[in-house]
Each structure stands twice: as structure tokens, then as C-alpha cells.
Design an enzyme around this catalytic site. Structure first.
Site, mmCIF file in Angstrom:
data_model
loop_
_atom_site.group_PDB
_atom_site.id
_atom_site.type_symbol
_atom_site.label_atom_id
_atom_site.label_comp_id
_atom_site.label_asym_id
_atom_site.label_seq_id
_atom_site.Cartn_x
_atom_site.Cartn_y
_atom_site.Cartn_z
ATOM 1 N N GLU A 455 33.052 12.332 6.183
ATOM 2 C CA GLU A 455 32.516 11.502 7.272
ATOM 3 C C GLU A 455 31.172 10.878 6.925
ATOM 4 O OE1 GLU A 455 34.119 14.305 7.909
ATOM 5 O OE2 GLU A 455 35.665 13.719 9.337
ATOM 6 N N HIS A 525 36.174 21.609 17.569
ATOM 7 C CA HIS A 525 36.928 20.364 17.751
ATOM 8 C C HIS A 525 36.974 19.937 19.212
ATOM 9 C CE1 HIS A 525 38.330 21.219 13.708
ATOM 10 N NE2 HIS A 525 39.025 20.097 13.673
#
Lengths: 722, 405
Positions: A455, A525
């Protein structure tokens, strides 16, 4: 006994060493350009240290004295369309690129310098001193030097932080159909940090024309290379990633130049990224006018050995040997550079009133106006002039949320070929993990980019694309929690870039960030990123609750010249709601909320999936609540008109959100409401959030950790009692 | 051993009361039973007696401040107890912030002055009102001190302001720029209590009234004879109260109070006597009036009236009773009716004794006539019963010697 077959990396790894023959064959014009740039950069750095010693530079002055050969030798191998960025020690990198931009044929320090060069010196010096006429109006200073017209895209105070951005410059150049390359300068310290290594991989995977130029000056502050890594030959990292690599003596500007010419050719031929390691030396400590030996991490003897190989001396020696330079001309050049710097200093400094003899101060008129402090945190939204708002003329019917997500992106990508989408698996699985890019890879094969799981690198790459400005990147995060992995790029780079570099440069980046609370994916998450993004002033935040809103808000996000995070909730993806029949071109205006239910008793503030939860809770409770869907969440885009009118009517506020209290969004909003509307409040502002912990995997614990309609209903009941 | 004097719960469900004054000075001694604080509830001004002898070390509350029940008001010490550091003692007992001097101070650190006033005292003095309520009050010239909060913690909220505004909307609006045409006299707790109780009574109680008159020449003559002899002075009102007590004893079904579950008929006759004071009306109770001699009743009554005028009645002296006697005769009022003081069943309004033309044996004559109006709660008492009571009562007034037996 197994057979052992030695393996070799595919990529080449070469040490380039010049010979006298190379020096004899070198173009006199090249050597002259090199000499004058080196002498001027040296004079500039000496002058900065002089000001630093006099206390006239606020903050660190990272001098490049001793290592100018790397930047000058390499920049002279670049063409006008090429873009560079650099490190915290970046004066020489910036100056080399800027000087080449204003004087592509070189200049002569023994003659009167052209105004363009004097202006570069003045504005660079002013920037380092934090003054209004600097390139970034004094905001960036020594470590954030940017002049985009020159292809100098910005030096960087985060070690390795600029590296992913350069991959974005390279991608943009290639996508635009040019053979331009990008060069990112960084030091030996940055060779060990994640964003650099992630970018090595991403650039190699995508064969991007970016050169990783390692200025190995032997020390990360006081830590030696040998202490910090098992392979102190830093160029050895390249072949492991499939990157053609060169190792060269950075004190030899011609060697650097020759290696760089090979690297540039490699990149322009489309053969992917390159790595050039220049072994060099900073004569002084990390910052300030004292040598490193004064701080005991290296010896005077070592410093003397490196100084004996000074790049300017080496170059001047060869030029004198070849009759291209006289000693007198050499000395005159040094004197000319020194006087050019003094002339620049004269513009910025004046004798200090009442000071000691020779004591100077900044001329008061040179300081920026303190009122400039927050100007240009984000753009002025003039890009929305003429944007068509949504309204009653948009025909709607019931559509699936996720289909609207994919369809508006298809529409925009069809209409605007600057848009490029990247993220993990966005190119596969029939539109990524949720179908948000369904059908788009087939339609736009070169603009739907499946990324490696990195990322920080791909967010930074997108940031580089946004800074470059020719394309408009859309980044997808599979889960919002991954923002922490990319935090440097999101918050230090993308979020701060416009303001830090003076307030004028657009950063049109869209981040699609999914909230998966309730899906059983657990502690790492399940977060809602709104609260954290709301702390970063450069970002705008939208949180669509219906397909209709998604289309209008995504169109607005893609038109906006600021970074915008579009928060999506997986609960909404498979829901249906009103969405356009065929019109995917309208915009929902920046800063306009929606009143989803009018009421008198209490103002319920919600966004994203909690809008529907709040409406359901209100219906159950029978409380006559007004429910506001914020749509735009950031400090600059919040709809105070709608919110204020509602609070003035109901005199009570309930802010509802789903996620844990720690990173929650409502805290700042509650603070802002009480300050703006204190005299209209009849009760303390109430909030609904999840618990303290991040939601767990266990279904019952997960449900206990976040908030939904039941918690909102309970809060409404309490509001009714209070 | 030093201790805290806390605000006592003088009446049931009392939340707070105002500290009126400190009868004992700081550092002065007191004996057990001495009043050491005077506290005003919404009904009465009450002396708080000392449980044991001691010294008043420190008053924590300024007179005039409201104090929550249970909140500390003063620090007391045993007689002869030596206290070196009063401030430290106060902090220890009240739980305020520790003194600067007690804490190790980092060298060179800035000296910090602590607020010596205990936090609780200031907290309780604050009137809680929402920001909106404060603004609306300001805009409408309402004083939050005059309002009662219906919100959490007694907080004054928007609706309380709206109610207050609605309540005064009948008043003519003052001209914006003109000088005020009236003075606002802030409600005392007593005024507010009177208003609340009587409004409730008027709203909730079905009332009928019965009027009667009596010739009281004999009664006045009797009073003259009684007062001519030495002893307690007897007022006309004492005779009327005594007559009412005798009537209640004779007709016990009038000695009742309505409750949701039952009609409560009392064994003793407890009668309230209305007393006008400068703060307003109070109604102390004469207990067991049927057992008292006339002089005994007069003595009790005089004591109550005297202390009522000084504002020194105890709460328990104000509670109970089935009937109130209220007398405006001293003002020359001919006759009037009064509002029942709940939960009592009746109130007897007594006018002035005046010479009137009457018919005696078919011929006009002049007599001194007293007119009374009995207002009755119809829930426990029917008209016929009240009429019987009235007849009996008037008979006593006209043949007053029966009052004495």
C-alpha cells in the site's frame, strides 16, 4: 550429494570506473557545464552554512558539500521533460535540476550571470530561510524544495518518502506517451526503509522508467552503512528486484554522468527501472557547519582522505590538464559564484539594528505574512465552476449499490482518459473483491492496475501521478485499516503536499476505502477511517449512503483538485437504493449534506451505512428526530448551514457512528458544534460509537463492539428522557 | 475529632436548601442543641441544632447560597481540640485538591496557587442551565435563579424557559425602550411554595363553600371577662379556633383528609392557624386542639404566631392538620372565602365582627355579627355533613360558655 548450481540475478550489476581516456574524450561543453554547476552549488552550500552559523536559517541546514558530483553528474544526463525528486539533503539535487532548466546550455561564472540563474539562487536561498519569495513561499524550507516547471518535483524530509512518488512521475511520463524518465535521489539511510524497497519491487514489476539514485555518503546521521546493513554495497539491492544497477565513484562527476547516461538509455528504451549507487561523502555533519569528526563518529583522517578526492578539484584538474580551464579562470569562477551568493544574500538580509559589527538579520519585508499560515491547505474549488449538480432532472430507479460504483467509474473513465485505477486485485475476480471495478479491466486494460500488496508504494505512486498532474489516480484499499501501512504517503505526502509546497499545487487523488465492520474480518480489517482522515487537513472526505449519492459524490471527488477519500461500506454494496437510470454525470456539490428526515426533537448526525440505521432507529423509537446525512465529512466541506439550521431548531445533537470510540469521527465534530452553536444547545451533545476495542472475529463479540440501530434507538430513548 | 456539618434532609425528598446564616461565629464554641446553622427550605426557616458541644472551625458556605442535601457546610471540632492547619483539615475532610506545599515541588517549577475554596461549595452554588436556556433567559430578562430546572441534575432547559414565558405572557409586554413600569420582586422559596401548593389545591380539589354568621356579643363579652382576670390573653381568634376544635371533636367525620386509597379520619384534632408574615402566609399547626384548654390553646397559638413572624418555625410544625382557620377580621373584611391548604379537607375563612341590623324575636335590633365561610373538599366531605358542622360551630360561637367546657 545434491548438485549445486550457482544462480545469477537476471538484472546486471556493474561498477563503472572512468579512465583518463574517458576524461580525454569527454565533451568540453559537458565538462564546462559540470564545472560551473559544481562551483555554484558549492558556493551556495557554503553560503547557507554561513547563514546557519549566524542563526539566520531556522531549522536544519543539511549541506551537500562534498557530494555535489553525484547530483550534478546525473542531472546533466537528463532531458527537459524528465522529473526528479530528492531527499532531506537535497539543495544540490534541486539546484542542479533548476539550473539546467534555466540554462540548458550551461553558464559561465566568470561572466555576468543571467537573471534566471540569479533568480533561482535567490528564491532557493529565500526558501531555505523560510521567506515569502521562496519557491514555496517559505513553507518548505531546506527539506521541501519544489519547482515543478523545472521538473524538480519536491525534496522530502521523510527518509524514503519521496521514492514511491517518483514511480508515479515515471508512470505518468510513460502513460503520456513520452520517453521521459524520473530520478529519485536518496541516501544510504533510505536504502533500508520499506517504502524504498516496496517501490523497487513495484517499479520493476511495472517496468517503470525510474532511476533510484543512491547517494551513499557513508553515514545515516552518525550510523555507518556497515553498521546498518549486511550488504553495504547498496547497489546490490537492485538485481534482487530485477533492476539493472550501477556502482560508481560519486566523487568523480564524469563517472556518475557516464553511468547515468547508460541508465537513462536503459529506461528510455523501456527496459524498466535502474539503480545507480554513487559512493560519496558529506564533508560536514548531518546539519550545520561542523565536520562529522567533531561528533566523534568518524575520524579527521577519514575526512581528509575523502576531501583529497574532491569532485571539483578532480574535474578542474582534468580540465586544466586538457587546456579547457586555467587556474585563474577557476579562481575567478569560484569568486564569481561567491559574489553571486552575496548578491542574493543582500536581497534578503540587512544589518541588524543595534547588533554587533557584521551582524545581520532577515529584512522584515521578506518574511511571509503570518495570515498566510493556513492559506492553500486545500484548493479553492474553482474546478467546480460549471459542474452540473444533480437534482430532480436526474431520473432515478432502484439500483444495486455496487453496480452504481462500477458504472460511474466506467462512465468517468470513458469520458476522461486521465483516470487510472489501482489497487489489490482490482483487475481480477470480476471487479476486485467486491465488484467495484467490474468490467473495467476489459474496457481500459492500461488504466486498471492490479498492484502488488504494498500500500505504501502504490499509494505513493498514485501521489506522484497526482503531483505530476497529467493523470488522475484512483486508489482502492481493500480494507480501510491498511491506511496505517500507507500512512506516510497518505498523511505526510499526499495530505500535506499542496500546503507544504506553497498552497498552489493540485493533488487530485481519489482514495476508495472500504469499511468492513460486521463482516467477521476482525480487529485489523474493521475500522472506519473517517475519524483519522478528519485530522488531516489536506484531505476531503465523502461518505455516500445511497447509489444516487455515490454517483454524485464520486463525480465530485474525481473533479476535485484535492485528495478525496471516498468511504464505502460493504454493508451497502449489496443493498439497493435510488440510483440514476442512465445519467452518471451529475455532481453532488462540495459541502452539501442531506436531511433524510425532518424533525423537531433532536438532530441525529450520521453518514455512510449508519444513515439507514439511524432512520430505522428513529422510526422504532417514535422520537421526532431530524436525521442529517453528512455526505461530506472533512472540516472544510462540512455543511454547517444545514447542520446549524437543524441544531437551532432542535437544540439537541446525537452523532452516530459505527466504529470504536478511539479513532471515531464524532469527537472533533462535537467539539466544533459546541463552539459554533453553544448557545443553541439545550443538552450535552450525545454520541453513539462502538466500544473501545476493535471488533473481534467472534460474532457475538464483534456485534458487541460496534454500534447499529439498537444502540441509536437506546440513545434516542435516553435523549427523550433527558 | 473534627467532623463535617452537612446539609440535613429537613423535609422528605428535599434536594437542597439555602443556608441563611451562621448563628455561631467561626472559632466560637457551642453547646449541644445550640442552633449552629439556619437553613431556609421552600417552606420554613429552620435552625439546625448541634448534636454535641464543640467549636465551629470553618464555615464553608456563604449565607444565601443553596446547598445540596448532604453537602458539607462547615467543619466542626470537639471542644478543646487543637487544629494546627485548618486548611489542610478542610481539604482532607472535604476532599479538595492537595495543598501545593504537601507535594514535592520540582526545583525551579513555577509556584502554583491553589483555590482554597472547596470545589463542592462552588459546585452546589452553581445553577445548572443549558447554554440555550441561559441565552433565552438573557434575551427575555429572566433570571435563571428564579427558575426551576426540569432537566437532568435539575438543569434548567429550554422547556422551562418556555413555560416561564408562557406564564408571564398574560402580562402586558413592557415597551422596549421605555423605563420599566414595574419592579420585579424575585420569588422567595416560601412564595413559590405557597403558589405551588395552592395552585395544586385549586386545580385538583372539588370545593364547595358554606356560609354562616353568628351573633358574637356574648363571645366578645366572655373574652372581656377572661382577659380581665390575670393570665394568658385570649384573642377572638383563639375562641374561634377553640370552637372549631370542639366542632371537629363533636363531628369527627369532618376531621379527615382525602388520600387515594382511603379517607383518613384522625384521632386528634390538629388545626392550622394562618399567620401572615412579611415573607408570606404560613400555617403552623396546633396539635391535639380538642384536649387543650382555651388558655392552653391561646398560649400555644401565641407561641406559633410569634415564631412564624420571626421565621423560626420548624418544618414539623408546619405539617399535618385537617382544617385551617384564617382570619382577616383585623383588616375589617366582612367575609371572604379561602383556598384549601392541601391535603387538609377544609378551610374556615373568618371575617370581622361588626355591628349589624338583625331580627330578634321578629323585631329589628343591632347585634355584633361574625361572618364565616367554610370551603370544603367534596371528596371526603358531603354538603350535609359540612352543614351540620357549621350549625354546631355557630352554636358554639353564640353560646360561648360551651367552648370553655
Amino acid at each position: 550429494m545434491p548438485e549445486l548450481h550457482p544462480l545469477q540475478p537476471e538484472a546486471t550489476w556493474t561498477a563503472l570506473v572512468t579512465t583518463d581516456a574517458d576524461w580525454d574524450e569527454a565533451d568540453p561543453a559537458l565538462l564546462a557545464a559540470m564545472f560551473h554547476q559544481l562551483v555554484l552549488v558549492r558556493a551556495f552550500e557554503e553560503y547557507v552554512l554561513e547563514l546557519a552559523a549566524a542563526g539566520l536559517v531556522h531549522g536544519p541546514a543539511h549541506s551537500s558539500i562534498g557530494q555535489e558530483g553525484g547530483a550534478v553528474g546525473s542531472v546533466l544526463a537528463l532531458a527537459p521533460g524528465d522529473e526528479i525528486n530528492g531527499s532531506h539533503r537535497g539543495h544540490h539535487q534541486f539546484l542542479a535540476k533548476a539550473l539546467q532548466h534555466v540554462a540548458p546550455k550551461g553558464f559561465d561564472l566568470t561572466a555576468e550571470l543571467p537573471d534566471e540563474i540569479r533568480t533561482v539562487l535567490l528564491r532557493t536561498l529565500a526558501e531555505i530561510c523560510g521567506l515569502a519569495r521562496g519557491f514555496s513561499h517559505g513553507r518548505g524550507g531546506s527539506m521541501h524544495l519544489q519547482w515543478k516547471q523545472a521538473g524538480a518535483m519536491g525534496t522530502n524530509a521523510i527518509v524514503g518518502g519521496g521514492v514511491p512518488l517518483a514511480a508515479g512521475f515515471a508512470w505518468a511520463g510513460r502513460q503520456a506517451g513520452t520517453d521521459a524518465v524520473a530520478v529519485t535521489y536518496f541516501g544510504d539511510g533510505a536504502a533500508n526503509i520499506g517504502s524504498t524497497l516496496e517501490t523497487f519491487n513495484l517499479a520493476a514489476a511495472w517496468r517503470l522508467p525510474v532511476c533510484f539514485f543512491v547517494e551513499n555518503n557513508q553515514y545515516a546521521v552518525s550510523t555507518s552503512v556497515a553498521e546498518a546493513t549486511g550488504e553495504p554495497r547498496l547497489s546490490a539491492r537492485g538485481p534482487g528486484f530485477g533492476i539493472a544497477s550501477w556502482r560508481v565513484d560519486g566523487m568523480d562527476p564524469l563517472a556518475v554522468h557516464l553511468a547515468m547516461r547508460e541508465a537513462v538509455a536503459h529506461m528510455r528504451e523501456g527496459r524498466g527501472p535502474t539503480l545507480v549507487e554513487a559512493d560519496t561523502y558529506r564533508y560536514f555533519h548531518q546539519n550545520g557547519p561542523f565536520p562529522g569528526s567533531a561528533f566523534r563518529y568518524r575520524s579527521k583522517q577519514e575526512e581528509a582522505q575523502w576531501r583529497a578526492r574532491d569532485p571539483i578539484e578532480l574535474l578542474a584538474g582534468h580540465m586544466i590538464r586538457r587546456g579547457l580551464l586555467t587556474e585563474a579562470a577557476r579562481d575567478a569562477s569560484v569568486a564569481g559564484a561567491k559574489s553571486a551568493m552575496e548578491a542574493a544574500g543582500e536581497m534578503l538580509l540587512e544589518p541588524k539594528p543595534g547588533g554587533k559589527p557584521g551582524e545581520r538579520r532577515i529584512r522584515p519585508a521578506e518574511w511571509p505574512d503570518p495570515a498566510f499560515v493556513d492559506v492553500g491547505v486545500r484548493g479553492d474549488l474553482s474546478e467546480f465552476d460549471g459542474a452540473r449538480p444533480g437534482g430532480d432532472d436526474v431520473a432515478v430507479h432502484e439500483v444495486k449499490f455496487i453496480d452504481a460504483v462500477a458504472e460511474v467509474m466506467r462512465r468517468r473513465m470513458t469520458a476522461d482518459d486521465r483516470i487510472v485505477v489501482m489497487g489489490e486485485d482490482v483487475h481480477r475476480l470480476s471487479g476486485g473483491t467486491n465488484g467495484a471495478t467490474k468490467g473495467l479491466k476489459d474496457a481500459f486494460p492500461d488504466r486498471i492496475l492490479g498492484t502488488p500488496i504494498s500500500e505504501n508504494a502504490f499509494t505513493g505512486l498514485a501521489g506522484g501521478i497526482a503531483l505530476d498532474g497529467r493523470f488522475r489516480p484512483v486508489v482502492e484499499f481493500m480494507y480501510a485499516d491498511f491506511m496505517w501501512v500507507a500512512a506516510d504517503q497518505l498523511f505526510n505526502q499526499v495530505g500535506k503536499a499542496r500546503h507544504m509546497f506553497g498552497g498552489d499545487g493540485p493533488v487530485p487523488l481519489v482514495l476508495r476505502s472500504k469499511v468492513a465492520t460486521g463482516s467477521g474480518y476482525g480487529s485489523q480489517h474493521s475500522m472506519d477511517p473517517a475519524g483519522v482522515f478528519a485530522t488531516a487537513p489536506g484531505w476531503r472526505i465523502v461518505a455516500p449512503s445511497t447509489p444516487y449519492d455515490y454517483v454524485g459524490l464520486m463525480n465530485a471527488a474525481l473533479r476535485c483538485e484535492d485528495p478525496v477519500v471516498v468511504i464505502e461500506h460493504v454493508d451497502l454494496y449489496n443493498s439497493t437504493g435510488p440510483g440514476p437510470v442512465d445519467d452518471y454525470d451529475y455532481h453532488l456539490p462540495v459541502g452539501r449534506a442531506a436531511v433524510r428526515r425532518g424533525g423537531e426533537a433532536v438532530t441525529v448526525v450520521a453518514y455512510l451505512s449508519m444513515v439507514a440505521e439511524a432512520l430505522a432507529a428513529v422510526a422504532e423509537s417514535g422520537v421526532d428526530a431530524e436525521v442529517i446525512d453528512l455526505r461530506w465529512l472533512d472540516r472544510a466541506s462540512l455543511d454547517w448551514e444545514t447542520l446549524g439550521a437543524s441544531v437551532r431548531k432542535t437544540n439537541r445533537v446525537l452523532i452516530v457512528e459505527q466504529g470504536p470510540v478511539g479513532t471515531s469521527y464524532g469527537g472533533w465534530l462535537s467539539d466544533e458544534i459546541q463552539r459554533r452553536l453553544f448557545d443553541w444547545l439545550d443538552a450535552p451533545i450525545m454520541r453513539v460509537t462502538g466500544g473501545e476495542a476493535s471488533p473481534s472475529i467472534s460474532k457475538v463479540l464483534e456485534r458487541a463492539a460496534y454500534a447499529r440501530r439498537e444502540e441509536v434507538a437506546e440513545a434516542l430513548r435516553r435523549a427523550g428522557e433527558a | 475529632m473534627a467532623s463535617l456539618l452537612r446539609m440535613p434532609e429537613i423535609a422528605a425528598n428535599m434536594i437542597e436548601a439555602v443556608l441563611n446564616e451562621w448563628p455561631v461565629a467561626e472559632n466560637a464554641t457551642f453547646a449541644a442543641g445550640d442552633p449552629i446553622a439556619t437553613v431556609e427550605t421552600d417552606k420554613a426557616v429552620v435552625d439546625v441544632p448541634a448534636e454535641s458541644a464543640g467549636v465551629l472551625v470553618r464555615c464553608l458556605i456563604e449565607p444565601g447560597k443553596a446547598v445540596s442535601v448532604g453537602a458539607p457546610m462547615a467543619v466542626l471540632a470537639a471542644p478543646g481540640e487543637v487544629i494546627d492547619d485548618v486548611d489542610a483539615l478542610v481539604r482532607r475532610l472535604v476532599g479538595g485538591p492537595p495543598a501545593t506545599a504537601d507535594e514535592p515541588t520540582p526545583a525551579g517549577a513555577r509556584e502554583v496557587t491553589q483555590n482554597a475554596e472547596p470545589a463542592s461549595a462552588t459546585t452546589h452554588a452553581r445553577i445548572f442551565a443549558s447554554p440555550l436556556a441561559r441565552r433565552l433567559a438573557r434575551e427575555h430578562n429572566l433570571r435563571v435563579e428564579d427558575l426551576r430546572g426540569s432537566g437532568p441534575n435539575g438543569r434548567i432547559v429550554r422547556d422551562d424557559i418556555r413555560q416561564a414565558l408562557a406564564a408571564r405572557s398574560d402580562e402586558p409586554a413592557p415597551a422596549a425602550a421605555a423605563r420599566p413600569r414595574y419592579d420585579e420582586i424575585p420569588h422567595t422559596r416560601m412564595r413559590r411554595a405557597i403558589a405551588t401548593r395552592l395552585s395544586a389545591a385549586a386545580r385538583e380539589t372539588p370545593v364547595f363553600t358554606i356560609r354562616g354568621s353568628a351573633r358574637v356579643d356574648a363571645l366578645l363579652a366572655l373574652r372581656g371577662e377572661l382577659n380581665a382576670s390575670a393570665g394568658v390573653k385570649v384573642s377572638v381568634n383563639d375562641l374561634i379556633v377553640a370552637a372549631a376544635a370542639r366542632a371537629h371533636a363533636a363531628i369527627p367525620d369532618m376531621n379527615v383528609v382525602w388520600t387515594e386509597e382511603a379517607v383518613r379520619r384522625y384521632h386528634d384534632v390538629d388545626l392550622s392557624v394562618a399567620v401572615a408574615t412579611e415573607h408570606g402566609l404560613v400555617t403552623p399547626v396546633v396539635r391535639g386542639a380538642q384536649r387543650l384548654t382555651l388558655s392552653g390553646l391561646a398560649e400555644v397559638s401565641a407561641g406559633l404566631v410569634g415564631r412564624a413572624r420571626q421565621g423560626k418555625l420548624r418544618q414539623d410544625e408546619l405539617e399535618g392538620g385537617t382544617l385551617t382557620v384564617t382570619n382577616l377580621g383585623v383588616y375589617g373584611t366582612e367575609e371572604f372565602s379561602a383556598v384549601i391548604n392541601p391535603p387538609q379537607a377544609a378551610i374556615l375563612a373568618v371575617g370581622a365582627a361588626r355591628p349589624e341590623a338583625v331580627v330578634v324575636d321578629g323585631a329589628p335590633a343591632v347585634a355584633t355579627v361574625l361572618r364565616v365561610t367554610l370551603s370544603v373538599d367534596h371528596r371526603p366531605v358531603d354538603g350535609a355533613l359540612a352543614a351540620r358542622w357549621m350549625a354546631h360551630f355557630l352554636g358554639l360561637l353564640e353560646a360561648p360558655i360551651r367552648i370553655l367546657v
